[in-house]
Design a protein around this motif. Sequence first.
Motif, PDB file in Angstrom:
ATOM      1  N   ALA A 173      -1.440  13.132   2.771  1.00  0.00           N
ATOM      2  CA  ALA A 173      -1.189  11.681   2.813  1.00  0.00           C
ATOM      3  C   ALA A 173      -2.349  10.930   3.464  1.00  0.00           C
ATOM      4  O   ALA A 173      -2.681   9.809   3.077  1.00  0.00           O
ATOM      5  N   GLU A 174      -2.979  11.544   4.449  1.00  0.00           N
ATOM      6  CA  GLU A 174      -4.092  10.914   5.162  1.00  0.00           C
ATOM      7  C   GLU A 174      -5.247  10.565   4.231  1.00  0.00           C
ATOM      8  O   GLU A 174      -5.936   9.583   4.420  1.00  0.00           O
ATOM      9  N   GLU A 175      -5.451  11.447   3.226  1.00  0.00           N
ATOM     10  CA  GLU A 175      -6.622  11.283   2.367  1.00  0.00           C
ATOM     11  C   GLU A 175      -6.296  10.502   1.098  1.00  0.00           C
ATOM     12  O   GLU A 175      -7.191  10.088   0.372  1.00  0.00           O
ATOM     13  N   CYS A 176      -5.025  10.341   0.810  1.00  0.00           N
ATOM     14  CA  CYS A 176      -4.631   9.705  -0.444  1.00  0.00           C
ATOM     15  C   CYS A 176      -5.001   8.217  -0.412  1.00  0.00           C
ATOM     16  O   CYS A 176      -4.741   7.525   0.566  1.00  0.00           O
ATOM     17  N   LYS A 234       0.843  -1.189   0.000  1.00  0.00           N
ATOM     18  CA  LYS A 234       0.000   0.000   0.000  1.00  0.00           C
ATOM     19  C   LYS A 234       0.883   1.246   0.000  1.00  0.00           C
ATOM     20  O   LYS A 234       1.822   1.358   0.776  1.00  0.00           O
ATOM     21  N   LYS A 294       4.627   3.375   5.569  1.00  0.00           N
ATOM     22  CA  LYS A 294       5.454   2.717   6.579  1.00  0.00           C
ATOM     23  C   LYS A 294       4.553   2.139   7.656  1.00  0.00           C
ATOM     24  O   LYS A 294       3.624   2.794   8.109  1.00  0.00           O
ATOM     25  N   PRO A 295       4.826   0.906   8.061  1.00  0.00           N
ATOM     26  CA  PRO A 295       3.994   0.372   9.146  1.00  0.00           C
ATOM     27  C   PRO A 295       4.243   1.165  10.425  1.00  0.00           C
ATOM     28  O   PRO A 295       5.393   1.457  10.761  1.00  0.00           O
ATOM     29  N   LEU A 345       3.030   1.815  14.710  1.00  0.00           N
ATOM     30  CA  LEU A 345       2.534   1.033  15.835  1.00  0.00           C
ATOM     31  C   LEU A 345       1.020   0.898  15.751  1.00  0.00           C
ATOM     32  O   LEU A 345       0.443  -0.080  16.178  1.00  0.00           O
ATOM     33  N   GLU A 346       0.387   1.945  15.172  1.00  0.00           N
ATOM     34  CA  GLU A 346      -1.067   1.930  15.121  1.00  0.00           C
ATOM     35  C   GLU A 346      -1.581   0.929  14.091  1.00  0.00           C
ATOM     36  O   GLU A 346      -2.575   0.257  14.315  1.00  0.00           O
ATOM     37  N   THR A 347      -0.898   0.858  12.965  1.00  0.00           N
ATOM     38  CA  THR A 347      -1.407  -0.005  11.900  1.00  0.00           C
ATOM     39  C   THR A 347      -0.768  -1.394  11.916  1.00  0.00           C
ATOM     40  O   THR A 347      -1.187  -2.267  11.184  1.00  0.00           O
ATOM     41  N   TRP A 348       0.241  -1.561  12.749  1.00  0.00           N
ATOM     42  CA  TRP A 348       0.915  -2.856  12.779  1.00  0.00           C
ATOM     43  C   TRP A 348      -0.052  -3.936  13.229  1.00  0.00           C
ATOM     44  O   TRP A 348      -0.881  -3.730  14.089  1.00  0.00           O
ATOM     45  N   ARG A 349       0.034  -5.102  12.583  1.00  0.00           N
ATOM     46  CA  ARG A 349      -0.803  -6.202  13.071  1.00  0.00           C
ATOM     47  C   ARG A 349       0.036  -7.453  13.235  1.00  0.00           C
ATOM     48  O   ARG A 349       1.012  -7.661  12.537  1.00  0.00           O
ATOM     49  N   TRP A 350      -0.401  -8.254  14.198  1.00  0.00           N
ATOM     50  CA  TRP A 350       0.288  -9.519  14.431  1.00  0.00           C
ATOM     51  C   TRP A 350       0.133 -10.385  13.193  1.00  0.00           C
ATOM     52  O   TRP A 350      -0.949 -10.479  12.642  1.00  0.00           O
ATOM     53  N   PRO A 351       1.195 -11.032  12.787  1.00  0.00           N
ATOM     54  CA  PRO A 351       1.071 -11.938  11.648  1.00  0.00           C
ATOM     55  C   PRO A 351       0.321 -13.196  12.063  1.00  0.00           C
ATOM     56  O   PRO A 351       0.339 -13.570  13.239  1.00  0.00           O
ATOM     57  N   SER A 352      -0.348 -13.798  11.112  1.00  0.00           N
ATOM     58  CA  SER A 352      -0.999 -15.077  11.403  1.00  0.00           C
ATOM     59  C   SER A 352       0.066 -16.144  11.498  1.00  0.00           C
ATOM     60  O   SER A 352       1.025 -16.139  10.721  1.00  0.00           O
TER      61      SER A 352
END
Lengths: 185, 346, 532
Positions: free
Chosen positions: A140-143, A103, A164-165, A167-174
């Motif tokens: 960038a927020e709206e793009c 993304k 860039k990932p 802390l807010e958007t980071w997710r644990w990998p499956s």
Amino acid sequence: MLQAILVITGLAITFGLLLGYASVRFRVEGDPIVDQIDALLPQTQCGQCGYAGCRPYAEAIAAGEAEINRCPPGGETTMVALADLLGRDPVPLEDQEAAEKPKSVALIIEKDCIGCTLCIQACPVDAIVGAPKQMHTVIAEECTGCELCIPPCPVECIVMVPVKPSLETWRWPSPDEENLLETGT
Amino acid sequence: MEFRPVTSPYLQADYSVSDDMLQVLLALVPGVVALTWFFGWGTLINISIAVTTALLAEAMAVRLRNRPVLPALFDGSALVTGVLLAIALPPTLPWWLTVLGTLFAIIVAKQLYGGLGYNPFNPAMAGYALLLISFPAEMTRWLLPEMLAEHHLGLYDSLRLLFTGQLPAGLNWDAISSATPLDEMRTRLDMNQMIDEIRQSPLWGDFGGRGWEWVGNWFALGGIYLIWRRVITWHIPVSMLLSLLLIAGLFWLIDPNTHPNPAFHLFSGAAIFGAFFIASDPVTASTTPRGKLIYGALIGVLIFIIRSWGSYPDAVAFAVLLMNMAAPTIDYYTQPKVFGSEEAES
Amino acid sequence: MSTVQAPIWEFYGGIHLPDHKAESTRRPIAIAPLPHRLVLPLQQHIGEMAEPVVQVGEQVLKGQIVAEARGRVSAPIHATSSGRVVEIGEHRIPHPSGLDAPCVVIETDGEDRWAELPAPWPDYTAHHPDELIERIHWAGIVGLGGATFPTSAKLATGEAKPIHTLILNGAECEPYISCDDMLMRERADRVIAGMQVLLHILGARECLIGIEDNKPEAIAAMRQALDDAGVSQARVVVVPTKYPSGSEKQLIRLLTGHEVPHGGLPADLGLLCQNVATSAAVANAVLDGQPLISRIVTLTGQGISEPQNVEARIGTLVTKLIAFAGGYTPALHRLIVGGPMMGFTLHNDHVPLTKGCNCLLAASAAESPDPPKPAPCIRCGRCADVCPARLLPQQLYWYAHARDFDKVQDYNLFDCIECGCCSHVCPSHIPLVQYYRFAKTEIWNQERERRKSDLARQRHEARLARLERLERERKERLRKKKEALEKKPKGATDDPKKAAIEAAMKRVAAKKAARQEAADGAGVSANTSSED
């Protein structure tokens, strides 16, 4: 013989009426299908599906004119969600490569910008600010990362930068995504 | 300094699925010894045949599915399936039927559904049901228990019987074979005999058939061991046996002439073996505590119904398979109440 | 105070674990030396990230706020020693992702000079609870048990719902961790002093202090401190050692017999729970006017030479702490922040100590073996037997594995407290908790993306509407112009010059209006070039 015909006809009429009544009485008021499809699309308005935006694509899907696998930004997830909604079979994505792109958002290299406003006109979500002969910039927020601003730029000063990932958007990998947790080695 | 990230928890209890399977095998020993004592070498030979077939079939199927073979073999599940099926088979069954049943259990009932953990039906019972439906004569020919039999088949004779179908010289089937108590009961009830009449036969012991009662006891011993070792929980065996007792008791009270007493149901056939070793198979059973009780109870009811009015003398396999189908639905409607939900409601 | 044991209730599930606390309780709490460099992450709490209020190059004093709280659910960050701000930027932080995050980096000057602090309030009862909550907010105190929820925000929930009982959590149920144990042994008076302040703020009538029975010294010290302080409305309740008794909901159940309502807060039962270390920090803030600049952290495991508890400044690098404890041993296998059940591994040890970091476990391969390859789930149900939230972990796993995020929420995924009991007992060694963490963050992510796409749809629709309107207006203008031209031959008496000027003025006005509207319509964009 006559009796049988009468009985069957009678039954057919009774059940027909019952069904007809039920369909009126228990009618489910739902979103029109186009809205439901549109809600599943990622709203990048990128046109990679070949339609002018997410809504036209949704209309085309609803009309049965388009396959459900033409949305690279939505990727596998969107395709499966559409398949679920429409009761169709999942199909492989048309453009697997595009779907796997990270993304990104557009960034205007501001020192090169000549202020032509062409990108502003191209942006489907009004995420570029600027005025004639003045430097433009991307919010960038709206793009949505649709890349529609890149071709019109006469000086090629727009680049796509991967998000860039944080802390807010980071997710644990499956745990099924093998070796993802072993990248720190 | 860099480290390889791994997720918590970092402490793991040190037992595995294969430990569970080993416990099950251990718990089966008393019952198998009892079977062998009363009915000769046949069960042990069946076990050898079924286990060999099961392991080979498992290895082949897993290989064809492009999965690692060794872990699948060493988890012990195929071993247990083989042993359970073999125990359920009559000790006179021709070898190729044992092989056929095991192949069906492992390949169709287990691997085609995705292997261990994914099979909706108990594989051993699926194999058993196939054999029972397809080969009813062979599947209902048991031997006379040790105390009633005049001739005992030795190991060599048993092997010869199973592999070639030949009886030792001078013996015929009638001299050594017999129907199971449940079969006997059915046949004679169908001939409109009274329970009292039927029970005149030397076949009967205190509760069920002679010999059979003891087999049941020894399996129960193994089952209690499994509960004690927490390999299975008490819910399914207890609810299944209790419901079988209750419903059998009810009909016995209504008409003791045509319905044998509840203890007969408990100690004949596969009720106890099935309660502790078949119905409690976690993969195919209900998994919630309340669900397990319902699941077990309904198996008990089904066993009674099929035994009393169905066309097969024993019913554990069919009852379990039928309830396997219902298990996911039972689970969905018997979810435990999450922490705090009762306070939230009050 | 009374030594009479209150009745203890049971909580469902849980497991018994070897506690491994003795390793780090043999020495008294040591004071870690002042490091040369302090790295202060701006996000050390749950809620909004703090906002830096210092510039690079600025001199700061110990206790000075370097980043302000943004809102109530946030906490300020203080300089933990005096020195110069050398960097405000991204730095590795202790987080399971191993990602960088904004930090303020201070080079200490060794003088460790205090900034001007607010007045100590030894007579705290003279102050209104709101003032005290404000002080606690200023002090940057967050839940020190590891949850890091801003304490002032938690205390403020007491305003809406009256709290009758304060619960102090000294259970410390995870193996290896002993910082609360040591705090209670050595500084019980501080914990009790903070508790009295908290009781005053909440207007609560009693306090229950829950401590697991594997900490007899701490229990004795706390009882002694209660006696010394002459507090009659608090008592120590000894709870059996069973993991996770230190989880807020489980501890409340143990002490009161009540379960926090599903979807509710302890405040719904008139309860409020604070960690003992948080209580001590409250005492520092209110009684002494000192902000939270240090914490006690357990350094333990076979991978560390001298396991012990140290009091260290927030922002001290983990490498320095390890060096202080004699460095690593060759047995070191992985470095865990927090305990072995709920902690996470560090990718790298160049990260600072944060407010929520209660333990650094340098585990050997024997203590924390590499997980074996998972086998298929056989639905044995052991996980459901130990789940303290009474969930069905086997079903959650099934649906998380299949990525059926609706179903996984039907099975109450978000009630999972990630205690790790299910993974611990799983005979198939399935990393169950990891599946739940994955499913939770994935659901949050999808929610975020949905909101984002809704916004994009709105903006797109607004733009389409604007373009349409502009087009309509353009056509309107053309039509008028045409009409005007058609009229002209009839009444051609007007001065053509005047007409031209008038037309020009009209155009300018229309243009202005259109531009105005365009600016209004798009909010930020000025689409001017398409008009002429």
